[in-house]
Enzyme design. Structure first.
Site, PDB file in Angstrom:
ATOM      1  N   ASP A  76      -5.231 -35.916 -37.215  1.00 49.41           N
ATOM      2  CA  ASP A  76      -5.164 -36.548 -38.535  1.00 49.41           C
ATOM      3  C   ASP A  76      -5.338 -35.464 -39.591  1.00 49.41           C
ATOM      4  OD1 ASP A  76      -5.229 -38.578 -40.633  1.00 49.41           O
ATOM      5  OD2 ASP A  76      -5.638 -39.965 -38.999  1.00 49.41           O
TER       6      ASP A  76
ATOM      7  N   HIS B 254      -0.304 -37.779 -42.359  1.00 44.30           N
ATOM      8  CA  HIS B 254      -1.588 -37.580 -41.659  1.00 44.30           C
ATOM      9  C   HIS B 254      -1.582 -36.268 -40.893  1.00 44.30           C
ATOM     10  CE1 HIS B 254      -3.700 -41.317 -42.580  1.00 44.30           C
ATOM     11  NE2 HIS B 254      -2.552 -41.945 -42.459  1.00 44.30           N
TER      12      HIS B 254
ATOM     13  N   GLU C  27       1.283 -44.659 -43.211  1.00 42.08           N
ATOM     14  CA  GLU C  27       0.797 -44.105 -44.475  1.00 42.08           C
ATOM     15  C   GLU C  27       1.414 -42.730 -44.768  1.00 42.08           C
ATOM     16  OE1 GLU C  27      -3.531 -46.193 -44.801  1.00 42.08           O
ATOM     17  OE2 GLU C  27      -3.417 -44.413 -43.548  1.00 42.08           O
TER      18      GLU C  27
END
Ligand code: ACM
Length: 538
Positions: free
Chosen positions: A179, A250, A314
């Site tokens: 991440d 990410h 995202e």
């Protein structure tokens, strides 16, 4: 204190269970009759029972406790089993090895709860009640996700995590390995990913947008040997490990290690110390695709399971909109604009996995249409799962309002910072609805999984404090889950004695600040105001 005997309070509840008269006693003379192919289940039974009971459970051709693998058995599928306990003996049968492993967990739960302890126990008769059980799971995907990127956990802890999953007949351990805030997956071709991407200088104190930092460096990564051992350990318990390498967003930890992967190769970025959604994403040149193909090859080398998760969630597109190279790439690919580079990137990585005989798993995102080869993991809205199943995708439910265990269960002081309105209590988990509105799509619903994002979770004890007993409710729903809330909660009341024996916290909030077995656990500081952990609008 005299605790209730939970012997028939099995979690998850078996499909069919009837009691018979009498009990079967296991002692030092008990022998296992192990048919060909049942050896791993016998080994697991011995391993699980040894610490508390010390029972040797030696093998013998005339043993009264039979573990039988019989491929001719029908109706049990890959993971079903039959278990007959009478005063004279035990017969555990399955058509496939995984079925025997599930049955071993049932035997374990039928014993006095002290059998689950990690310490020697004296003076308890190791008896099984006589029962007849036929048990088959309803869903093939019964998972649990742990984010080891935000806060690293050593493999020694991951083994315990797998053991607790297996106790609840869960079978997919989703390991969120990369991440913005940390890269934990070893990649021999690119050692900087863990050398640089595996450590951050400090962490944001409080939720996304906070201006406070803790000043404490955090880091960690796994070796290939450790991960291979974990895969083997999990396989011995019927659990497959699903690795997740998040892209094309990410990825800030990867960009810190390899600036050439970004849309602006001249820029130097550190591993992210913030929480929230980071706008730095991967560049779209060929060398970036090749880099991640190599990463995924190494991932596939370590993780043999058919599924590989490639994130997809995202992913802000501002950097692509700003980047001439990304805009040119979009034009060359005939895409309507840079935003379409998101599904395009995922499609390239999916092709690579499919070409290697694997199945990509991708988080569902608003407005992103994925190749049909992708298994869609739906987290924002159950409607995304329904729509994906309609289009022909396999789907896994990870609905944040029912399965995000980083969300508070209530107002207890040990609870993490919450999403706005985001209370996930036991009932919300139990009520997770996997039924698609169009009945013929049901066969594409593989199952569901719980998620624990760890921005505010640093220790294994805290992982468990948030995970249990909510994961019990999820396990119940995906195994069978038809007996109703009241029946579940009354069994859970008995099952808690097992969690106690395993030193697993299982409080229901509002709870006092928990006093847990691991001395390193300190309840998280509640930030104020209550804000989302990530900046999105879940
Ligand atoms: C997610 O919570 N970003 C999948």
């Amino acid at each position: 204190m005299d605790l209730p005997r939970p012997e028939l309070a099995l979690v998850p509840r078996p499909r069919r269970l009837s009691t018979r008269a009498g009990r079967f006693r296991l002692d030092d003379t008990t022998r296992l009759r192990v048919t060909p192919g049942a050896g791993p289940a016998a080994a697991l039974l011995r391993t699980l029972l040894a610490p508390a009971t010390g029972l040797p459970l030696r093998a013998a051709a005339d043993g009264a406790f039979v573990l039988a693998l019989d491929p001719a058995l029908t109706g049990l599928g890959d993971e079903g089993y039959g278990l007959t306990v009478s005063p004279q003996g035990v017969l555990l049968r399955a058509a496939r090895p995984a079925g025997l492993l599930r049955g071993v967990q049932t035997v374990r739960q039928l014993l006095p709860y002290e059998a689950l302890s990690g310490r020697p126990v004296r003076g308890v008769p190791w008896e099984l009640p006589a029962v007849e059980i036929t048990d088959v799971p309803r869903y093939a995907w019964r998972g649990s996700m742990l984010d080891v990127a935000r806060h690293f956990q050593p493999v020694s802890y991951l083994r315990r995590y797998v053991d607790l999953m297996a106790l609840h007949k869960l079978n997919v351990f989703h390991l969120h390995l990369t991440d913005d805030q940390g890269w934990r997956m070893p990649v021999a071709t690119y050692p900087r990913l863990t050398e640089v991407g595996g450590a951050r200088a400090e962490s944001m104190a409080g939720p996304a947008g906070s201006d406070r930092f803790d000043g404490v460096p955090h880091g960690g990564s796994y070796t290939r040997a450790e991960l291979r051992d974990l895969v083997a350990y999990a396989a011995g318990r019927g659990v497959s490990v699903l690795p997740e390498i998040g892209l094309p967003g990410h990825v800030r930890a990867a960009l810190a290690a390899h600036p050439e992967l970004s849309t602006d190769p001249g820029r130097r970025l550190g591993v992210w110390t913030h929480w929230g959604v980071c706008e730095n994403v991967l560049g779209t040149d060929d060398h970036v695709l090749d880099f991640f193909r190599t990463v995924l090859d190494e991932v596939m080398d370590v993780f043999p399971a058919p599924y590989v998760h490639i994130g997809g969630d995202e992913c802000p597109t501002v950097e692509w909109e700003r980047s001439a190279a990304a805009r040119a790439r979009a034009a060359r690919e005939g895409l309507p604009g840079p935003r379409a580079l998101h599904p395009w990137f995922i499609a390239r990585m999916s092709e690579h996995l499919v070409g290697a005989g694997r199945r990509p798993v991708v988080w569902a995102e608003n407005g992103v249409t994925l190749p049909l080869d992708c298994t869609v993991m739906s987290w924002r809205e159950p409607g995304h799962a329904h729509a994906a199943a309609r289009r022909g995708h396999e789907v896994v439910h990870a609905d944040h309002r029912a399965t995000y265990f980083d969300y508070p269960r209530g107002p207890g002081p040990g609870e993490p910072p919450g999403q706005p309105g985001g209370i996930v209590d036991l009932r919300a988990v139990y009520d997770v609805d996997l039924t698609p509105p169009v009945p013929e799509d049901a066969s594409r619903v593989l199952g569901a999984q719980g998620q624990l994002w760890t921005e505010f979770v640093t220790t294994g004890a805290h992982v468990e404090y948030l995970t249990y007993p909510r994961l019990c409710a999820l396990a119940e729903r995906v195994w069978d889950g038809t007996s109703g809330w009241r029946d579940f909660t009354s069994r859970l009341a008995g099952h808690r004695a097992r969690l106690d024996a395993l030193d697993v916290p299982h409080a229901d909030p509002p709870a006092p600040v928990p006093t847990l077995h691991a001395p390193s656990f300190t309840p998280p500081t509640l930030p104020h105001p209550r804000e989302p952990c990530r900046k999105d609008s879940r």
